[in-house]
Design a protein around this motif. Structure first.
Motif, PDB file in Angstrom:
ATOM      1  N   LEU A  73      45.578  54.354  28.590  1.00  0.00           N
ATOM      2  CA  LEU A  73      44.213  54.802  28.304  1.00  0.00           C
ATOM      3  C   LEU A  73      43.274  53.621  28.111  1.00  0.00           C
ATOM      4  CD1 LEU A  73      44.815  57.801  25.834  1.00  0.00           C
ATOM      5  CD2 LEU A  73      44.804  57.782  28.325  1.00  0.00           C
ATOM      6  N   ASN A  74      43.757  52.546  27.485  1.00  0.00           N
ATOM      7  CA  ASN A  74      42.917  51.360  27.293  1.00  0.00           C
ATOM      8  C   ASN A  74      42.377  50.848  28.622  1.00  0.00           C
ATOM      9  OD1 ASN A  74      43.255  51.331  24.521  1.00  0.00           O
ATOM     10  ND2 ASN A  74      44.752  49.660  24.509  1.00  0.00           N
ATOM     11  N   CYS A  75      43.227  50.797  29.644  1.00  0.00           N
ATOM     12  CA  CYS A  75      42.798  50.270  30.947  1.00  0.00           C
ATOM     13  C   CYS A  75      41.750  51.166  31.586  1.00  0.00           C
ATOM     14  CB  CYS A  75      44.011  50.112  31.866  1.00  0.00           C
ATOM     15  SG  CYS A  75      45.176  48.840  31.330  1.00  0.00           S
ATOM     16  N   HIS A  76      41.905  52.478  31.457  1.00  0.00           N
ATOM     17  CA  HIS A  76      40.919  53.384  32.049  1.00  0.00           C
ATOM     18  C   HIS A  76      39.605  53.375  31.269  1.00  0.00           C
ATOM     19  CE1 HIS A  76      42.938  55.372  35.418  1.00  0.00           C
ATOM     20  NE2 HIS A  76      44.047  55.046  34.779  1.00  0.00           N
TER      21      HIS A  76
ATOM     22  N   GLU B  47      50.235  41.755  42.689  1.00  0.00           N
ATOM     23  CA  GLU B  47      49.771  42.699  43.712  1.00  0.00           C
ATOM     24  C   GLU B  47      49.281  44.001  43.067  1.00  0.00           C
ATOM     25  OE1 GLU B  47      51.606  45.336  47.438  1.00  0.00           O
ATOM     26  OE2 GLU B  47      52.731  43.634  46.639  1.00  0.00           O
ATOM     27  N   PHE B  48      50.031  44.508  42.093  1.00  0.00           N
ATOM     28  CA  PHE B  48      49.621  45.735  41.415  1.00  0.00           C
ATOM     29  C   PHE B  48      48.316  45.523  40.662  1.00  0.00           C
ATOM     30  CE2 PHE B  48      50.041  48.004  37.212  1.00  0.00           C
ATOM     31  CZ  PHE B  48      49.475  49.190  37.655  1.00  0.00           C
ATOM     32  N   PHE B  49      48.228  44.444  39.912  1.00  0.00           N
ATOM     33  CA  PHE B  49      47.001  44.174  39.157  1.00  0.00           C
ATOM     34  C   PHE B  49      45.799  44.081  40.093  1.00  0.00           C
ATOM     35  CE2 PHE B  49      49.004  41.926  35.200  1.00  0.00           C
ATOM     36  CZ  PHE B  49      49.612  43.123  34.854  1.00  0.00           C
ATOM     37  N   ALA B  50      45.965  43.397  41.204  1.00  0.00           N
ATOM     38  CA  ALA B  50      44.857  43.232  42.151  1.00  0.00           C
ATOM     39  C   ALA B  50      44.442  44.573  42.742  1.00  0.00           C
ATOM     40  CB  ALA B  50      45.252  42.257  43.253  1.00  0.00           C
ATOM     41  N   ALA B  51      45.410  45.417  43.087  1.00  0.00           N
ATOM     42  CA  ALA B  51      45.094  46.732  43.659  1.00  0.00           C
ATOM     43  C   ALA B  51      44.319  47.582  42.667  1.00  0.00           C
ATOM     44  CB  ALA B  51      46.377  47.442  44.081  1.00  0.00           C
ATOM     45  N   PHE B  52      44.735  47.575  41.401  1.00  0.00           N
ATOM     46  CA  PHE B  52      44.039  48.353  40.382  1.00  0.00           C
ATOM     47  C   PHE B  52      42.624  47.809  40.178  1.00  0.00           C
ATOM     48  CE2 PHE B  52      44.919  51.380  36.861  1.00  0.00           C
ATOM     49  CZ  PHE B  52      43.735  51.265  36.150  1.00  0.00           C
ATOM     50  N   ALA B  53      42.504  46.486  40.140  1.00  0.00           N
ATOM     51  CA  ALA B  53      41.199  45.873  39.852  1.00  0.00           C
ATOM     52  C   ALA B  53      40.185  46.141  40.953  1.00  0.00           C
ATOM     53  CB  ALA B  53      41.385  44.370  39.657  1.00  0.00           C
ATOM     54  N   ARG B  54      40.629  46.138  42.208  1.00  0.00           N
ATOM     55  CA  ARG B  54      39.660  46.256  43.306  1.00  0.00           C
ATOM     56  C   ARG B  54      39.381  47.704  43.713  1.00  0.00           C
ATOM     57  NH1 ARG B  54      44.230  44.045  46.319  1.00  0.00           N
ATOM     58  NH2 ARG B  54      45.241  45.726  47.489  1.00  0.00           N
TER      59      ARG B  54
ATOM     60  N   VAL C 292      44.265  42.605  30.337  1.00  0.00           N
ATOM     61  CA  VAL C 292      43.857  41.197  30.342  1.00  0.00           C
ATOM     62  C   VAL C 292      43.363  40.796  31.731  1.00  0.00           C
ATOM     63  CG1 VAL C 292      44.664  38.816  30.062  1.00  0.00           C
ATOM     64  CG2 VAL C 292      45.418  40.595  28.457  1.00  0.00           C
ATOM     65  N   HIS C 293      44.068  41.227  32.778  1.00  0.00           N
ATOM     66  CA  HIS C 293      43.670  40.902  34.145  1.00  0.00           C
ATOM     67  C   HIS C 293      42.304  41.499  34.478  1.00  0.00           C
ATOM     68  CE1 HIS C 293      44.243  39.993  38.429  1.00  0.00           C
ATOM     69  NE2 HIS C 293      43.721  41.196  38.661  1.00  0.00           N
ATOM     70  N   LEU C 294      42.069  42.729  34.096  1.00  0.00           N
ATOM     71  CA  LEU C 294      40.765  43.352  34.364  1.00  0.00           C
ATOM     72  C   LEU C 294      39.649  42.562  33.694  1.00  0.00           C
ATOM     73  CD1 LEU C 294      41.720  47.129  33.894  1.00  0.00           C
ATOM     74  CD2 LEU C 294      41.245  45.958  36.059  1.00  0.00           C
ATOM     75  N   HIS C 295      39.905  42.078  32.501  1.00  0.00           N
ATOM     76  CA  HIS C 295      38.896  41.272  31.802  1.00  0.00           C
ATOM     77  C   HIS C 295      38.632  39.968  32.547  1.00  0.00           C
ATOM     78  CE1 HIS C 295      36.658  39.773  28.291  1.00  0.00           C
ATOM     79  NE2 HIS C 295      37.262  38.611  28.541  1.00  0.00           N
ATOM     80  N   ARG C 296      39.701  39.312  32.963  1.00  0.00           N
ATOM     81  CA  ARG C 296      39.549  38.024  33.648  1.00  0.00           C
ATOM     82  C   ARG C 296      38.821  38.166  34.980  1.00  0.00           C
ATOM     83  NH1 ARG C 296      45.456  35.839  32.304  1.00  0.00           N
ATOM     84  NH2 ARG C 296      44.976  34.685  30.396  1.00  0.00           N
ATOM     85  N   GLN C 297      39.030  39.295  35.644  1.00  0.00           N
ATOM     86  CA  GLN C 297      38.423  39.509  36.959  1.00  0.00           C
ATOM     87  C   GLN C 297      37.056  40.181  36.880  1.00  0.00           C
ATOM     88  OE1 GLN C 297      39.873  38.297  39.833  1.00  0.00           O
ATOM     89  NE2 GLN C 297      41.240  37.341  38.326  1.00  0.00           N
ATOM     90  N   ASP C 298      36.499  40.255  35.676  1.00  0.00           N
ATOM     91  CA  ASP C 298      35.182  40.886  35.471  1.00  0.00           C
ATOM     92  C   ASP C 298      35.156  42.319  35.994  1.00  0.00           C
ATOM     93  OD1 ASP C 298      34.057  38.630  34.254  1.00  0.00           O
ATOM     94  OD2 ASP C 298      33.600  37.741  36.202  1.00  0.00           O
ATOM     95  N   CYS C 299      36.233  43.038  35.761  1.00  0.00           N
ATOM     96  CA  CYS C 299      36.324  44.435  36.185  1.00  0.00           C
ATOM     97  C   CYS C 299      36.133  45.404  35.025  1.00  0.00           C
ATOM     98  CB  CYS C 299      37.672  44.695  36.857  1.00  0.00           C
ATOM     99  SG  CYS C 299      37.868  43.822  38.423  1.00  0.00           S
ATOM    100  N   ILE C 300      35.619  44.910  33.920  1.00  0.00           N
ATOM    101  CA  ILE C 300      35.344  45.770  32.773  1.00  0.00           C
ATOM    102  C   ILE C 300      33.967  46.409  32.975  1.00  0.00           C
ATOM    103  CG2 ILE C 300      35.085  45.858  30.265  1.00  0.00           C
ATOM    104  CD1 ILE C 300      37.905  45.121  31.298  1.00  0.00           C
ATOM    105  N   ASP C 301      33.873  47.697  32.748  1.00  0.00           N
ATOM    106  CA  ASP C 301      32.600  48.408  32.802  1.00  0.00           C
ATOM    107  C   ASP C 301      31.927  48.225  31.445  1.00  0.00           C
ATOM    108  OD1 ASP C 301      30.486  50.212  32.845  1.00  0.00           O
ATOM    109  OD2 ASP C 301      31.590  51.709  34.007  1.00  0.00           O
ATOM    110  N   LEU C 302      31.187  47.121  31.306  1.00  0.00           N
ATOM    111  CA  LEU C 302      30.618  46.764  30.004  1.00  0.00           C
ATOM    112  C   LEU C 302      29.629  47.808  29.505  1.00  0.00           C
ATOM    113  CD1 LEU C 302      30.127  42.911  30.466  1.00  0.00           C
ATOM    114  CD2 LEU C 302      31.894  44.098  29.145  1.00  0.00           C
ATOM    115  N   ASP C 303      28.874  48.415  30.418  1.00  0.00           N
ATOM    116  CA  ASP C 303      27.933  49.446  29.983  1.00  0.00           C
ATOM    117  C   ASP C 303      28.667  50.615  29.345  1.00  0.00           C
ATOM    118  OD1 ASP C 303      25.825  47.945  30.916  1.00  0.00           O
ATOM    119  OD2 ASP C 303      25.702  48.992  32.845  1.00  0.00           O
ATOM    120  N   TYR C 304      29.759  51.033  29.970  1.00  0.00           N
ATOM    121  CA  TYR C 304      30.529  52.165  29.424  1.00  0.00           C
ATOM    122  C   TYR C 304      31.179  51.767  28.103  1.00  0.00           C
ATOM    123  CZ  TYR C 304      33.584  56.250  29.345  1.00  0.00           C
ATOM    124  OH  TYR C 304      34.220  57.423  28.986  1.00  0.00           O
ATOM    125  N   VAL C 305      31.779  50.586  28.070  1.00  0.00           N
ATOM    126  CA  VAL C 305      32.465  50.126  26.864  1.00  0.00           C
ATOM    127  C   VAL C 305      31.486  50.035  25.700  1.00  0.00           C
ATOM    128  CG1 VAL C 305      33.633  48.142  25.819  1.00  0.00           C
ATOM    129  CG2 VAL C 305      34.328  48.949  28.077  1.00  0.00           C
TER     130      VAL C 305
END
Length: 891
Positions: free
Chosen positions: A312-315, A279-286, A229-242
């Motif tokens: 796996l969903n997050c990756h 902090e963990f979510f931010a580190a993963f997202a950036r 959910v955090h990756l989606h909110r922070q626009d960190c989804i690779d839409l082309d890959y998805v």
């Protein structure tokens, strides 16, 4: 492959890292081992267990000859008995009444023959493996997401990453060579990769971590759903890959939002501070280059497959898969868990990564020219032994594993085997809890005596080579299986001259009706199908796939190409799932089981090494001091750990590193080593509905002091038959001695008579005794020619002298006057050295030696200690403890 010097390049038989080993056998028969600097897994480095391999090769305790009904027989008689028993069972009850339970300790060639026999010729899929207990949730998660059981990562990714997330993995102890590779990369790259550890316990892997999330047991999928959910909110989804390579993203996101929609929601559910989660979510997202390494803490759960798919969903969503320095990475516990997956070792698989789809079944049957073939999945491990208990399985053959110690609800497993009409056990060890249940015992070759291949966690296939002769009548597992197949009438299909032919057939099946370029099946080693014996002997490590006539795929999934019908990965929509059994008023704590630093499985190999036994000589319960105070537990006392399924008695170890409300107990000790230490008798039998993997990390338990009438220990040069009357017994091998920790609920009337009876076989002219009747303390020692033969120390409570200095006296040819005077005091007098308990197993460096050096020489870093004492300079798994000693000494 050996060279002119007699050196043999082989592979370590312990964890899934798959380290290369060079073994050298001298003219006198002694063996030396060292790391293979050319092997791509370890480049010469070994952990403490690998370094001590040469100390585990003696024949003490080996099963060397076949036995039927407890009587030694020839191979002909034993094999005929096996074949007759199986044939009679098949005739009377059909193939579903037969089962095999095998092991990730088997070589791929052994595994292949076992599966071919059972699935293709007996006609049942009732063959499962102890790998079911450690990584089957990863298999199920991979197949749900990728369409096949593909591990996309490599060890190089650990060094190229900028962030590594360890989830449910104490890598520093369980895969120390990989952990050291990470630390070396951090040293070379100015602190990159950063390291985040997600684990209810503060383990040794947290020593160098940038962040530790002490998550509530069982909440991993909530954390990673929140991350999605955090990756989606922070626009960190690779839409082309998805959009190009996946299906189901929005459904997975909606499901995650429903229960993990905000950082406060996640923090509350996971028992974590909100700022730590953020902090963990931010580190993963950036961070683009992220590797998530996970192991048993994720897999061993009744919702383990969901936890895997949450990762796996997050990756998949962030496109961080299949590229250098990024991806999900399952690290396996056993040396050939991966090889077993490749040959269909699990009951729900066929060989070469095929399943029970009609086309796959027909394909495998054609290739094997099999008269029958299993057409549906068989019983998974826990269900298999439940079927034995219910009488549905009438004959079971256990090969290379010890389920009476390692399976959950282990007392029920033992009862099932005792009731089974035919139990066959192939093993290298004569005295295990499972061997004791066998009607037929078959002596198997072990590491150093057998030839074959293994596959490590990064899909690297390596050779294990023999450098020792077969002892007694021991034989390789593939040979035993083929001889039984011949007696069952299948000789033509099992007419192998050796493991080279089996491997070539395995490779040919992987390529049969396969087209890697067309993404039919991922596992293809067709390039090896034509190997003859010399080429097989010379085989060097390689990572699959290696198809015939073409280059292998260097990486999986960076550009999609998944093994689903449309080549798209599948997101899995997940909801919150609580463990099957939750704590309650009767059983308020959560039991978590696992491994210790220097031991392996059920001690059948590492238990032979004195230095590997020194760091953790007894089974123990790690308990937070708050819980200990609540339940009246004191440090170093004995504690009863009970559940609805069973109980164990172990030593209490108070540790602030433990999460309050949780208890950790290692799983290694069986009855031969610890009479009441089988912790899996306590573990609940709940399993994951997708993978069948047991819930080894979450059993509701209660703890209470176990207060015997007396406690004691015995040190003896010779092994002792301790006899009856002991309610607690632990047996430990030391340097030149045996150590026994003992206790009993029944008082002893005459301690001197009791001690003389205990040590009746000790020759000696000197007997020293001390007895304080008022305090209930008794001490005695047997001497001969100035040497210490044995000593006994008894007290009403657990407060007894340390064993280390006393154990050191057994290395002396004769005691000095001062040592003899101090003997019954149990501690050294002035000027008598005492190294203390072992901290560094690789170089046998004790805690007193370390503390003295830290104080006298002002050593302020583990590196400084290593320069003076070598401690921490080999496998590095003691470095966290060195750092702790430095801090405590400074304080």
């Amino acid at each position: 492959m050996s060279d002119a010097s007699g050196e043999v390049r082989t592979t370590c038989p312990y964890c899934g890292v798959g380290c290369g080993v060079i073994a050298t056998r001298a003219a006198d028969g002694s063996v030396a081992v060292r790391g293979d600097p050319q092997h791509p897994a370890n480049f010469g480095r070994l952990c403490s267990k690998g370094s001590a391999l040469a100390e585990t090769l003696d024949l003490d305790g080996r099963l060397l000859f076949p036995e039927v009904g407890g009587q030694r027989v020839s191979w002909e008689v034993a094999l005929d008995a096996v074949a007759t028993g199986l044939r009679d069972t098949l005739t009377a009850h059909g193939p579903e009444a037969v089962a095999l339970y095998v092991s990730g300790q088997l070589l791929t060639e052994d595994y292949y023959v076992a599966n071919k026999l059972v699935k293709g010729f007996i006609g049942t899929a009732n063959i499962d493996t102890n790998s079911r207990l450690c990584m089957s949730s990863s298999v199920a998660g991979h197949k749900r997401a990728f369409g096949t059981d593909t591990v996309p990562g490599s060890y190089e990714d650990l060094e190229a990453a900028d962030l590594i997330v360890l989830v449910g993995s104490n890598l520093a102890w369980c895969h120390p060579v990989l952990y050291q590779r990470i630390l070396a990369a951090r040293a070379a790259r100015n602190g990159r990769p950063r390291l985040v550890v997600i684990d209810p316990r503060r383990t040794a892997s947290c020593d160098q971590a940038d962040q530790h999330l002490a998550i509530a047991p069982g909440t991993d999928s909530i954390l990673f759903d929140g991350l999605l959910v955090h990756l989606h909110r922070q626009d960190c989804i690779d839409l082309d890959y998805v959009e190009a390579h996946t299906e189901g993203y929005l459904a997975a996101l909606r499901a995650a939002r429903a229960h993990a929609g905000s950082v406060p929601d996640v923090a509350r559910a996971c028992g974590l501070p909100g700022e730590a989660v953020a902090e963990f979510f931010a580190a993963f997202a950036r961070t683009a280059k992220v590797v998530t390494v996970y192991s048993q803490g994720v897999n061993q759960s009744s919702c383990g497959t969901d936890k895997v798919n949450a990762i796996l969903n997050c990756h998949l969503a962030s496109g961080r898969i299949g590229k250098p320095g990024m991806g999900p990475f399952s690290v396996t516990g056993q040396p050939n868990a991966m090889g077993g997956r490749e040959v269909g070792g699990l009951a729900n698989q066929l060989a070469a990564h095929m399943d029970f789809a009609a086309d796959d079944v027909a394909r495998v049957q054609r290739f094997w020219a099999a008269p029958v073939i299993a057409e549906r999945p068989g019983l998974k491990a826990v269900d298999m032994f439940r079927a034995v208990a219910e009488g549905r399985i009438k004959a079971i053959w256990v090969i290379g594993t010890n389920p009476v110690v390692s399976l959950p609800d282990a007392d029920a497993v033992r009862a099932a085997l005792h009731a089974c009409p035919l139990v066959i056990v192939s093993d290298a060890v004569a005295d295990t809890d499972t061997v004791a249940c066998a009607h037929i015992r078959l002596p198997a070759a072990t590491w150093g005596e057998k030839d074959g291949t293994v596959t490590n966690s990064e899909r690297c296939i390596s050779r294990q080579r023999a450098f020792l002769p077969l002892p007694g009548a021991a034989q390789p597992d593939w040979w035993i299986l083929c001889e039984v197949a011949r007696r069952l009438g299948f000789g033509a299909a099992f007419d192998y001259a050796g493991p080279a032919g089996i491997f070539a057939e395995h490779a040919a099946l992987s390529a049969f009706e396969n087209d890697p370029a067309g993404r039919v099946r991922d596992f293809d080693i067709g390039a090896c199908a034509g190997l003859d014996a010399p080429a097989y002997d010379a085989l060097t490590p390689f990572r699959w796939p290696q198809p015939a006539g073409g280059a292998g795929i260097g990486r999986f999934f960076a550009e999609g190409g998944f093994y689903t019908g449309d080549n798209r990965a599948r997101f899995v929509a997940l909801g919150p799932r609580a463990p099957v059994y939750a704590p309650d008023a009767a059983y308020p704590l959560v039991l978590n089981t696992g491994r210790v630093r220097d031991h392996w499985h059920t001690l059948t190999r590492t238990g032979k090494s004195a230095r590997l036994s020194a760091h953790a000589p007894e089974p123990y319960a790690e308990i937070h001091p708050l819980d200990a105070a609540l339940f009246g537990i004191v440090d170093d006392a004995l504690v009863r750990v009970s559940s609805r399924w069973g109980e164990a008695v172990v030593r209490a170890k108070l540790a602030r590193e433990q999460r309050p409300g949780s208890v950790f107990v290692p799983m290694h000790w069986g009855s031969p080593q610890a009479s009441r230490g089988r912790i899996d008798a306590v573990v609940n039998p709940a399993t994951d509905p997708h993978s069948g993997q047991p819930e080894s990390k979450h059993t509701p338990v209660r703890i209470a002091p176990w207060v015997p009438a007396w406690h004691g220990f015995v040190l003896s040069r010779e092994p002792l038959a301790l006899g009856e009357g002991l309610d607690y017994r632990v047996q430990v091998r030391g340097d030149g001695l045996w150590r026994y920790e003992i206790a009993a609920e029944t008082p002893v009337g005459d301690w001197s008579a009791w001690a003389h009876a205990l040590l009746a076989d000790q020759p000696g002219e000197g007997w020293i005794e001390f007895f304080d009747a008022a305090a209930g303390r008794y001490r005695a020692a047997a001497m001969h020619d100035g040497r210490l033969l044995a000593c006994v120390f008894v007290a009403p409570g657990p407060q007894l002298p340390p064993r280390d200095w006393l154990a050191g006296l057994f290395t002396r040819d004769a005691l000095t006057v001062g040592e003899r005077a101090s003997l019954l005091a149990g501690r050294p007098g002035p000027g008598q050295p005492d190294t203390g308990r072992v901290v560094c197993a690789c170089f046998r460096v004790g805690v007193n030696t370390l503390v003295d050096a830290i104080r006298r020489q002002g050593l302020a870093t583990p590196e400084a200690i290593g320069a003076v004492l070598k401690a921490g300079t080999n496998c590095g798994s003691c470095v966290p403890e060195l750092r702790k000693l430095i801090a405590e000494t400074a304080a």
